[in-house]
Design an enzyme around this catalytic site. Sequence first.
Site, short mmCIF file in Angstrom:
data_model
loop_
_atom_site.label_atom_id
_atom_site.label_comp_id
_atom_site.label_asym_id
_atom_site.label_seq_id
_atom_site.Cartn_x
_atom_site.Cartn_y
_atom_site.Cartn_z
N GLY A 177 18.74 14.92 27.72
CA GLY A 177 18.41 13.91 28.72
C GLY A 177 17.74 12.66 28.19
N THR A 178 18.16 12.20 27.03
CA THR A 178 17.61 10.93 26.53
C THR A 178 18.73 10.04 26.02
OG1 THR A 178 16.18 9.87 24.88
CG2 THR A 178 17.00 12.06 24.32
N SER A 179 18.56 8.73 26.23
CA SER A 179 19.55 7.77 25.73
C SER A 179 19.34 7.49 24.25
CB SER A 179 19.42 6.46 26.51
OG SER A 179 18.11 5.92 26.34
N ASP A 193 5.75 12.67 32.85
CA ASP A 193 5.48 13.64 33.92
C ASP A 193 4.99 14.95 33.31
OD1 ASP A 193 7.67 15.61 33.46
OD2 ASP A 193 9.02 13.99 34.06
N HIS A 227 4.86 9.56 24.77
CA HIS A 227 4.59 8.29 25.48
C HIS A 227 3.46 8.41 26.49
CE1 HIS A 227 8.97 6.99 24.39
NE2 HIS A 227 8.12 6.86 23.38
N ARG A 264 4.54 5.67 40.35
CA ARG A 264 5.16 6.69 39.49
C ARG A 264 4.41 8.01 39.63
NH1 ARG A 264 7.56 2.85 39.06
NH2 ARG A 264 8.67 4.06 40.58
N GLN A 319 9.49 12.59 25.76
CA GLN A 319 9.20 11.17 25.98
C GLN A 319 8.69 10.98 27.40
OE1 GLN A 319 12.62 8.68 24.13
NE2 GLN A 319 13.40 10.76 24.34
P1 OAD Z 1 16.74 6.75 29.61
O1 OAD Z 1 16.71 6.32 31.04
O2 OAD Z 1 16.88 5.70 28.58
O3 OAD Z 1 17.92 7.79 29.38
C1 OAD Z 1 18.09 8.89 30.23
C2 OAD Z 1 19.26 9.70 29.73
O4 OAD Z 1 19.37 10.83 30.56
C3 OAD Z 1 20.60 8.97 29.76
O5 OAD Z 1 21.25 9.15 28.50
C4 OAD Z 1 21.37 9.69 30.87
O6 OAD Z 1 22.76 9.77 30.57
C5 OAD Z 1 20.74 11.06 30.83
N1 OAD Z 1 20.82 11.80 32.11
C6 OAD Z 1 20.93 11.32 33.37
N2 OAD Z 1 20.93 12.33 34.26
C7 OAD Z 1 20.81 13.48 33.55
C8 OAD Z 1 20.73 14.86 33.89
N3 OAD Z 1 20.80 15.28 35.15
N4 OAD Z 1 20.60 15.77 32.89
C9 OAD Z 1 20.54 15.36 31.60
N5 OAD Z 1 20.60 14.07 31.21
C10 OAD Z 1 20.71 13.13 32.17
O7 OAD Z 1 15.42 7.64 29.38
P2 OAD Z 1 14.73 8.04 28.00
O8 OAD Z 1 15.71 8.21 26.91
O9 OAD Z 1 13.80 9.15 28.30
O10 OAD Z 1 9.22 4.83 27.68
O11 OAD Z 1 13.88 6.73 27.73
C11 OAD Z 1 12.99 6.68 26.64
C12 OAD Z 1 11.79 5.85 26.99
O12 OAD Z 1 12.20 4.58 27.50
C13 OAD Z 1 10.93 6.43 28.11
O13 OAD Z 1 10.03 7.39 27.64
C14 OAD Z 1 10.23 5.22 28.63
C15 OAD Z 1 11.40 4.27 28.67
O14 OAD Z 1 11.12 2.93 28.64
C16 OAD Z 1 8.10 4.23 28.09
O15 OAD Z 1 7.87 3.96 29.25
C17 OAD Z 1 7.16 3.92 26.98
#
Ligand code: OAD
Length: 240
Positions: free
Chosen positions: A170-172, A89, A104, A56, A86
């Site tokens: 950009g978060t789920s 990077d 995180h 990573r 979250q």
């Molecule tokens: P996710 O992978 O769960 O969600 C990413 C989100 O970004 C999704 O809703 C996509 O639809 C959206 N997405 C994809 N491409 C995009 C783009 N070009 N522009 C904007 N949005 C886009 O990632 P996180 O919500 O960040 O934790 O996940 C939260 C945590 O779960 C992370 O910090 C990590 C993970 O497990 C740890 O490792 C502790």
Amino acid sequence: MHTCVILTGAGISAESGLQTFRGQGGLWEGSRVEEVATPQAWAQDPARVLRFYNQRRDQVRAARPNAAHRALAEFQQIAEVRIITQNVDDLHERAGSTQVLHLHGEIRRARSTSNPAFTVDLGEKDIALGDLCPHGSQLRPDIVWFGEAVPAIHEAVHWCALADVFIVVGTSLAVYPAASLIDCFPPEIPAFCINPDAAPSNLGSEFTYIQATAVEGLPRLLNHLAQNFQERPHEHFDCF
Ligand code: OAD
């Protein structure tokens, strides 16, 4: 100056070439969370955990901030910008943002396994088994694993309370307590969510939903906000 609080997730770095976690092609499709991102995984097979995070780290080093990271950095000339991320990077910082809270952890740092307060910038180095802190304990990635506390959440809640505008990008919103921050900003302020996919089911109706990628949607939204702030610099900003 207005205060703009932004909650970012893996999606903001997707257009820099870093994989998101969930969904098709996501990191958690190729690696099982329990095998690489939990204290149990570390206890059972630290070499595997280090390998996963060393990869990573290499990917983050090779990535460059994109137009969404840069737009947030530029927006600091217009508003007080506080980024709660979250992401592990450092693309927000490399774009020039100065107030970034990592919920995180940070991939470029290592932490002592005996003293969580001891962290060190790895520079160009990886972490290997046998790399020790000054007190002789093994170093681990400075990442908050599943099942661990999120110490920065208290500061994040405080930041949310200061917001005049709140933006989620950009978060789920699948991981707590980070996702609970969408309930922590003052109820009367404008709130926006940018995501190319369907709105996360826990997102409230108070959010204006912008279905776009971060690079398409964020510079546009920030331009719009900048115009609004300039036209009404001293007023409370309460509509979009
Ligand atoms: P996710 O992978 O769960 O969600 C990413 C989100 O970004 C999704 O809703 C996509 O639809 C959206 N997405 C994809 N491409 C995009 C783009 N070009 N522009 C904007 N949005 C886009 O990632 P996180 O919500 O960040 O934790 O996940 C939260 C945590 O779960 C992370 O910090 C990590 C993970 O497990 C740890 O490792 C502790």
